[in-house]
Design an enzyme around this catalytic site. Sequence first.
Site, PDB file in Angstrom:
ATOM      1  N   GLU A 187       0.831  -1.214   0.000  1.00 23.55           N
ATOM      2  CA  GLU A 187       0.000   0.000   0.000  1.00 23.55           C
ATOM      3  C   GLU A 187       0.861   1.258   0.000  1.00 23.55           C
ATOM      4  O   GLU A 187       2.079   1.202   0.204  1.00 23.55           O
ATOM      5  CB  GLU A 187      -0.933   0.005   1.210  1.00 23.55           C
ATOM      6  CG  GLU A 187      -0.216  -0.023   2.545  1.00 23.55           C
ATOM      7  CD  GLU A 187      -1.147  -0.342   3.727  1.00 23.55           C
ATOM      8  OE1 GLU A 187      -2.204  -0.965   3.499  1.00 23.55           O
ATOM      9  OE2 GLU A 187      -0.804   0.027   4.858  1.00 23.55           O
TER      10      GLU A 187
ATOM     11  N   HIS B  30       3.908  -1.271  10.536  1.00 28.79           N
ATOM     12  CA  HIS B  30       3.510   0.124  10.427  1.00 28.79           C
ATOM     13  C   HIS B  30       2.294   0.423  11.294  1.00 28.79           C
ATOM     14  O   HIS B  30       1.583  -0.472  11.729  1.00 28.79           O
ATOM     15  CB  HIS B  30       3.169   0.468   8.966  1.00 28.79           C
ATOM     16  CG  HIS B  30       2.025  -0.332   8.413  1.00 28.79           C
ATOM     17  ND1 HIS B  30       2.204  -1.557   7.816  1.00 28.79           N
ATOM     18  CD2 HIS B  30       0.694  -0.104   8.382  1.00 28.79           C
ATOM     19  CE1 HIS B  30       1.027  -2.031   7.424  1.00 28.79           C
ATOM     20  NE2 HIS B  30       0.093  -1.170   7.765  1.00 28.79           N
TER      21      HIS B  30
ATOM     22  N   ARG C 280      -2.481  -8.016  13.290  1.00 25.71           N
ATOM     23  CA  ARG C 280      -2.353  -7.021  14.347  1.00 25.71           C
ATOM     24  C   ARG C 280      -1.314  -7.502  15.348  1.00 25.71           C
ATOM     25  O   ARG C 280      -1.428  -8.585  15.915  1.00 25.71           O
ATOM     26  CB  ARG C 280      -3.723  -6.835  15.019  1.00 25.71           C
ATOM     27  CG  ARG C 280      -3.880  -5.542  15.786  1.00 25.71           C
ATOM     28  CD  ARG C 280      -5.290  -5.407  16.359  1.00 25.71           C
ATOM     29  NE  ARG C 280      -6.285  -5.189  15.325  1.00 25.71           N
ATOM     30  CZ  ARG C 280      -7.376  -5.938  15.182  1.00 25.71           C
ATOM     31  NH1 ARG C 280      -7.614  -6.946  15.996  1.00 25.71           N
ATOM     32  NH2 ARG C 280      -8.238  -5.679  14.220  1.00 25.71           N
TER      33      ARG C 280
END
Length: 326
Positions: free
Chosen positions: A122, A180, A200
Amino acid sequence: MSSLYPLKFKTIFKDKIWGGHKIETYLHKNIGDLPNCGETWEISGVKSDVSVVEGGELQGQSLADLLEKFQGELVGEKVYKHFGNIFPLLVKFIDANDDLSVQVHPDDELAKKRHNSFGKTEMWYVIEADPGSSLIAGFNREMTEKEYVDALNSGHIMDILNREDVKAGDVFFLPAGRVHTIGKGLLIAEIQQTSDITYRIYDFDRVDDKGQKRELHTEEALAAIDYKHYPEYKTVYTPQKNEDVHLVTCPYFTTNVLDYTHEVSKDYSNLDSFVIYVCIEGEFTIKYNELAYPVQMGECILLPKTIDKVELKTTSGFKILESYIE
Protein backbone atom coordinates in the site's frame (compact mmCIF):
# COMPACT_ATOMS: atom_id res chain seq x y z
CA MET A 1 -25.01 -3.16 -24.16
CA SER A 2 -24.31 -0.09 -22.02
CA SER A 3 -21.19 1.87 -22.82
CA LEU A 4 -18.58 2.81 -20.27
CA TYR A 5 -18.08 6.32 -18.91
CA PRO A 6 -16.14 7.86 -15.97
CA LEU A 7 -17.48 5.94 -12.95
CA LYS A 8 -18.18 7.09 -9.42
CA PHE A 9 -19.12 4.61 -6.71
CA LYS A 10 -21.16 4.78 -3.52
CA THR A 11 -18.90 5.40 -0.54
CA ILE A 12 -18.66 2.55 1.98
CA PHE A 13 -18.37 3.99 5.51
CA LYS A 14 -16.70 2.10 8.38
CA ASP A 15 -16.60 3.09 12.03
CA LYS A 16 -13.47 2.05 13.90
CA ILE A 17 -12.29 2.02 17.52
CA TRP A 18 -9.74 4.68 16.49
CA GLY A 19 -11.96 6.63 14.03
CA GLY A 20 -12.87 10.32 14.14
CA HIS A 21 -14.89 12.94 12.26
CA LYS A 22 -12.55 14.43 9.64
CA ILE A 23 -14.24 12.37 6.92
CA GLU A 24 -17.26 14.53 7.71
CA THR A 25 -15.71 17.86 8.67
CA TYR A 26 -12.75 17.94 6.24
CA LEU A 27 -13.90 15.81 3.29
CA HIS A 28 -17.58 16.83 3.71
CA LYS A 29 -19.01 13.31 3.53
CA ASN A 30 -22.22 12.47 5.37
CA ILE A 31 -21.44 9.59 7.76
CA GLY A 32 -25.07 9.31 8.86
CA ASP A 33 -25.60 8.02 12.39
CA LEU A 34 -22.22 6.29 12.70
CA PRO A 35 -20.48 7.18 16.01
CA ASN A 36 -17.31 7.92 14.01
CA CYS A 37 -15.81 7.11 10.65
CA GLY A 38 -12.35 5.58 10.62
CA GLU A 39 -12.35 4.61 6.95
CA THR A 40 -14.24 5.11 3.75
CA TRP A 41 -13.79 2.60 0.96
CA GLU A 42 -14.14 4.57 -2.26
CA ILE A 43 -13.34 1.92 -4.86
CA SER A 44 -13.30 -1.70 -3.70
CA GLY A 45 -13.28 -5.17 -5.18
CA VAL A 46 -12.98 -6.86 -1.77
CA LYS A 47 -15.63 -9.61 -1.79
CA SER A 48 -17.33 -8.50 1.42
CA ASP A 49 -17.50 -4.85 0.27
CA VAL A 50 -17.69 -4.56 -3.52
CA SER A 51 -18.30 -1.00 -4.75
CA VAL A 52 -21.58 -0.11 -6.48
CA VAL A 53 -21.86 2.47 -9.26
CA GLU A 54 -23.46 5.80 -8.37
CA GLY A 55 -24.87 7.78 -11.31
CA GLY A 56 -25.37 7.19 -15.00
CA GLU A 57 -26.93 4.26 -16.85
CA LEU A 58 -24.80 1.71 -14.94
CA GLN A 59 -26.04 2.96 -11.55
CA GLY A 60 -26.62 0.14 -9.07
CA GLN A 61 -24.29 -2.31 -10.79
CA SER A 62 -21.34 -3.63 -8.79
CA LEU A 63 -17.72 -3.36 -9.80
CA ALA A 64 -17.70 -7.18 -10.00
CA ASP A 65 -20.65 -7.06 -12.43
CA LEU A 66 -18.84 -4.52 -14.59
CA LEU A 67 -15.65 -6.57 -14.65
CA GLU A 68 -17.51 -9.67 -15.74
CA LYS A 69 -19.35 -7.75 -18.43
CA PHE A 70 -16.64 -5.43 -19.80
CA GLN A 71 -13.41 -7.26 -18.85
CA GLY A 72 -10.43 -5.64 -20.60
CA GLU A 73 -12.53 -2.71 -21.80
CA LEU A 74 -12.86 -1.70 -18.15
CA VAL A 75 -9.41 -2.45 -16.74
CA GLY A 76 -7.14 -3.11 -19.75
CA GLU A 77 -6.42 -6.45 -21.42
CA LYS A 78 -3.16 -7.06 -19.57
CA VAL A 79 -4.72 -6.21 -16.20
CA TYR A 80 -7.75 -8.40 -16.87
CA LYS A 81 -5.58 -11.31 -17.92
CA HIS A 82 -3.61 -11.04 -14.67
CA PHE A 83 -6.41 -10.33 -12.16
CA GLY A 84 -9.54 -11.67 -13.85
CA ASN A 85 -12.82 -10.67 -12.24
CA ILE A 86 -11.23 -9.16 -9.12
CA PHE A 87 -10.59 -5.42 -9.32
CA PRO A 88 -6.92 -5.10 -8.31
CA LEU A 89 -6.90 -1.89 -6.24
CA LEU A 90 -8.63 -0.69 -3.09
CA VAL A 91 -8.85 3.08 -2.51
CA LYS A 92 -9.60 4.43 0.96
CA PHE A 93 -9.67 7.57 3.07
CA ILE A 94 -8.50 6.96 6.65
CA ASP A 95 -9.13 9.25 9.64
CA ALA A 96 -7.05 8.33 12.68
CA ASN A 97 -8.50 10.05 15.74
CA ASP A 98 -6.27 7.67 17.73
CA ASP A 99 -3.29 5.50 16.81
CA LEU A 100 -4.13 2.46 14.70
CA SER A 101 -2.77 -0.86 15.89
CA VAL A 102 0.82 -1.77 15.05
CA GLN A 103 0.37 -4.20 12.18
CA VAL A 104 1.82 -5.94 9.15
CA HIS A 105 0.38 -7.38 5.94
CA PRO A 106 1.46 -10.59 4.16
CA ASP A 107 2.92 -10.61 0.65
CA ASP A 108 1.27 -12.35 -2.32
CA GLU A 109 2.94 -15.70 -1.68
CA LEU A 110 2.02 -15.93 2.01
CA ALA A 111 -1.49 -14.49 1.49
CA LYS A 112 -2.18 -16.99 -1.29
CA LYS A 113 -1.00 -19.90 0.82
CA ARG A 114 -2.84 -18.90 4.01
CA HIS A 115 -5.93 -17.04 2.77
CA ASN A 116 -6.19 -17.65 -0.99
CA SER A 117 -5.91 -13.88 -1.33
CA PHE A 118 -3.65 -11.20 -2.75
CA GLY A 119 -1.06 -9.72 -0.42
CA LYS A 120 -1.23 -6.11 0.68
CA THR A 121 1.26 -3.54 -0.52
CA GLU A 122 0.00 0.00 0.00
CA MET A 123 0.86 3.69 -0.10
CA TRP A 124 -0.26 6.65 1.99
CA TYR A 125 -0.66 10.28 0.99
CA VAL A 126 -1.14 12.55 4.01
CA ILE A 127 -4.01 14.93 3.25
CA GLU A 128 -4.09 16.67 6.62
CA ALA A 129 -2.06 16.34 9.82
CA ASP A 130 -2.63 17.76 13.30
CA PRO A 131 0.44 19.51 14.77
CA GLY A 132 2.86 16.96 16.22
CA SER A 133 1.36 14.00 14.32
CA SER A 134 3.55 11.01 13.56
CA LEU A 135 3.36 7.50 12.18
CA ILE A 136 5.40 4.31 12.25
CA ALA A 137 6.99 2.65 9.25
CA GLY A 138 9.55 -0.12 9.64
CA PHE A 139 12.26 -0.67 12.25
CA ASN A 140 14.74 1.89 13.55
CA ARG A 141 17.66 -0.55 13.32
CA GLU A 142 18.55 -3.95 11.88
CA MET A 143 16.34 -6.58 13.46
CA THR A 144 16.20 -10.34 13.82
CA GLU A 145 13.08 -12.34 14.49
CA LYS A 146 14.38 -13.21 17.97
CA GLU A 147 15.10 -9.56 18.85
CA TYR A 148 11.65 -8.61 17.60
CA VAL A 149 9.93 -11.34 19.67
CA ASP A 150 11.94 -10.37 22.76
CA ALA A 151 10.92 -6.71 22.38
CA LEU A 152 7.27 -7.67 21.86
CA ASN A 153 7.17 -10.05 24.85
CA SER A 154 8.93 -7.61 27.18
CA GLY A 155 6.60 -4.73 26.33
CA HIS A 156 9.28 -2.78 24.44
CA ILE A 157 7.92 -3.15 20.91
CA MET A 158 7.61 0.63 20.45
CA ASP A 159 11.32 1.09 21.20
CA ILE A 160 12.42 -0.75 18.04
CA LEU A 161 10.02 0.89 15.58
CA ASN A 162 10.83 3.80 13.26
CA ARG A 163 8.66 6.81 14.06
CA GLU A 164 8.35 9.66 11.54
CA ASP A 165 7.01 13.17 12.11
CA VAL A 166 4.38 13.87 9.47
CA LYS A 167 2.90 16.85 7.66
CA ALA A 168 0.37 17.27 4.86
CA GLY A 169 1.79 16.15 1.51
CA ASP A 170 4.03 13.45 2.95
CA VAL A 171 4.01 10.11 1.13
CA PHE A 172 4.88 6.66 2.45
CA PHE A 173 5.18 3.48 0.39
CA LEU A 174 4.60 0.34 2.48
CA PRO A 175 5.49 -2.92 0.76
CA ALA A 176 3.95 -6.06 2.25
CA GLY A 177 5.99 -7.10 5.28
CA ARG A 178 6.69 -3.60 6.62
CA VAL A 179 5.50 -3.11 10.19
CA HIS A 180 3.51 0.12 10.43
CA THR A 181 0.79 2.18 12.04
CA ILE A 182 -1.00 5.42 11.22
CA GLY A 183 -0.71 7.84 14.13
CA LYS A 184 -3.33 9.97 15.83
CA GLY A 185 -4.35 13.16 14.03
CA LEU A 186 -3.76 12.03 10.44
CA LEU A 187 -6.16 12.06 7.49
CA ILE A 188 -4.76 9.86 4.75
CA ALA A 189 -5.59 8.69 1.24
CA GLU A 190 -4.55 5.05 0.87
CA ILE A 191 -4.06 3.13 -2.36
CA GLN A 192 -3.43 -0.59 -1.92
CA GLN A 193 -3.79 -4.05 -3.36
CA THR A 194 -7.24 -5.59 -3.09
CA SER A 195 -6.85 -7.34 0.24
CA ASP A 196 -8.28 -6.96 3.72
CA ILE A 197 -5.73 -9.13 5.51
CA THR A 198 -4.08 -7.47 8.49
CA TYR A 199 -1.96 -9.10 11.20
CA ARG A 200 -2.35 -7.02 14.35
CA ILE A 201 0.84 -7.06 16.42
CA TYR A 202 0.16 -4.59 19.23
CA ASP A 203 -2.97 -2.59 20.09
CA PHE A 204 -1.87 -0.43 23.05
CA ASP A 205 -3.89 -2.71 25.41
CA ARG A 206 -7.09 -0.79 24.57
CA VAL A 207 -10.57 -2.26 24.82
CA ASP A 208 -13.74 -1.79 22.80
CA ASP A 209 -17.09 -0.53 24.13
CA LYS A 210 -17.77 -4.01 25.52
CA GLY A 211 -14.48 -4.06 27.45
CA GLN A 212 -12.88 -6.55 25.06
CA LYS A 213 -9.38 -6.33 23.66
CA ARG A 214 -9.08 -6.83 19.90
CA GLU A 215 -7.52 -10.03 18.62
CA LEU A 216 -3.77 -10.07 18.05
CA HIS A 217 -2.05 -12.16 15.37
CA THR A 218 1.35 -12.57 17.00
CA GLU A 219 2.32 -15.92 15.48
CA GLU A 220 0.87 -15.22 12.03
CA ALA A 221 2.90 -12.00 11.81
CA LEU A 222 6.31 -13.63 12.35
CA ALA A 223 6.62 -15.08 8.84
CA ALA A 224 5.13 -11.95 7.24
CA ILE A 225 7.51 -9.35 8.71
CA ASP A 226 10.44 -7.86 6.80
CA TYR A 227 13.06 -7.49 9.54
CA LYS A 228 15.49 -5.38 7.49
CA HIS A 229 16.26 -1.77 8.33
CA TYR A 230 16.06 0.76 5.49
CA PRO A 231 17.81 4.14 5.29
CA GLU A 232 14.67 5.95 4.07
CA TYR A 233 11.02 5.20 4.76
CA LYS A 234 9.40 8.42 3.58
CA THR A 235 9.05 8.84 -0.18
CA VAL A 236 11.24 11.69 -1.40
CA TYR A 237 9.66 13.88 -4.07
CA THR A 238 9.55 17.58 -5.00
CA PRO A 239 6.05 19.07 -5.21
CA GLN A 240 5.49 21.04 -8.43
CA LYS A 241 2.58 23.10 -9.69
CA ASN A 242 1.06 22.38 -13.10
CA GLU A 243 2.99 19.25 -13.92
CA ASP A 244 2.63 15.55 -13.11
CA VAL A 245 4.89 14.51 -10.23
CA HIS A 246 5.74 10.83 -9.84
CA LEU A 247 5.33 9.35 -6.35
CA VAL A 248 5.35 5.54 -6.42
CA THR A 249 5.88 2.72 -8.90
CA CYS A 250 5.53 -0.93 -7.94
CA PRO A 251 4.14 -4.04 -9.66
CA TYR A 252 0.71 -3.32 -8.16
CA PHE A 253 0.23 0.37 -8.96
CA THR A 254 1.86 3.57 -10.14
CA THR A 255 0.76 6.81 -8.49
CA ASN A 256 1.44 10.43 -9.45
CA VAL A 257 0.22 13.66 -7.88
CA LEU A 258 -1.24 16.33 -10.16
CA ASP A 259 -1.44 19.79 -8.58
CA TYR A 260 -2.89 22.10 -11.23
CA THR A 261 -4.22 25.66 -11.25
CA HIS A 262 -5.57 25.35 -14.80
CA GLU A 263 -7.08 22.80 -17.14
CA VAL A 264 -5.00 19.95 -18.53
CA SER A 265 -5.44 17.32 -21.26
CA LYS A 266 -4.62 13.69 -20.48
CA ASP A 267 -3.85 11.03 -23.08
CA TYR A 268 -3.70 7.43 -21.83
CA SER A 269 -3.79 5.74 -25.24
CA ASN A 270 -0.40 4.07 -24.60
CA LEU A 271 -1.51 2.70 -21.24
CA ASP A 272 -3.21 -0.72 -21.04
CA SER A 273 -4.95 0.05 -17.73
CA PHE A 274 -7.82 1.83 -16.04
CA VAL A 275 -6.96 5.12 -14.29
CA ILE A 276 -8.21 6.25 -10.88
CA TYR A 277 -8.36 9.88 -9.77
CA VAL A 278 -8.52 10.61 -6.03
CA CYS A 279 -9.37 14.27 -5.48
CA ILE A 280 -7.57 15.50 -2.36
CA GLU A 281 -7.94 19.26 -2.91
CA GLY A 282 -10.12 21.59 -4.96
CA GLU A 283 -12.41 20.49 -7.77
CA PHE A 284 -12.32 19.64 -11.46
CA THR A 285 -14.60 18.45 -14.23
CA ILE A 286 -13.77 15.60 -16.59
CA LYS A 287 -14.84 16.44 -20.13
CA TYR A 288 -15.37 13.35 -22.26
CA ASN A 289 -17.58 12.83 -25.34
CA GLU A 290 -18.97 16.34 -24.86
CA LEU A 291 -20.26 15.31 -21.43
CA ALA A 292 -19.10 16.73 -18.07
CA TYR A 293 -18.32 14.71 -14.92
CA PRO A 294 -17.66 16.97 -11.89
CA VAL A 295 -15.35 15.74 -9.11
CA GLN A 296 -15.00 17.39 -5.69
CA MET A 297 -12.44 17.03 -2.91
CA GLY A 298 -13.03 13.68 -1.20
CA GLU A 299 -14.36 11.99 -4.33
CA CYS A 300 -12.79 9.29 -6.49
CA ILE A 301 -13.53 8.46 -10.10
CA LEU A 302 -12.54 5.51 -12.28
CA LEU A 303 -11.67 6.01 -15.94
CA PRO A 304 -12.21 2.75 -17.84
CA LYS A 305 -9.46 1.70 -20.26
CA THR A 306 -11.67 2.61 -23.23
CA ILE A 307 -11.61 6.26 -22.11
CA ASP A 308 -8.06 7.22 -23.00
CA LYS A 309 -8.34 10.95 -23.75
CA VAL A 310 -9.94 13.41 -21.32
CA GLU A 311 -9.84 17.11 -20.47
CA LEU A 312 -9.63 18.08 -16.80
CA LYS A 313 -11.16 21.55 -16.42
CA THR A 314 -11.16 23.60 -13.23
CA THR A 315 -12.13 27.01 -11.91
CA SER A 316 -10.32 26.95 -8.55
CA GLY A 317 -7.55 24.40 -9.17
CA PHE A 318 -7.20 20.81 -8.00
CA LYS A 319 -4.83 18.29 -6.51
CA ILE A 320 -5.41 14.65 -7.39
CA LEU A 321 -3.69 11.31 -7.02
CA GLU A 322 -3.57 9.53 -10.37
CA SER A 323 -3.15 5.74 -10.15
CA TYR A 324 -2.95 2.93 -12.72
CA ILE A 325 -1.13 -0.34 -13.36
CA GLU A 326 1.84 -0.33 -15.74
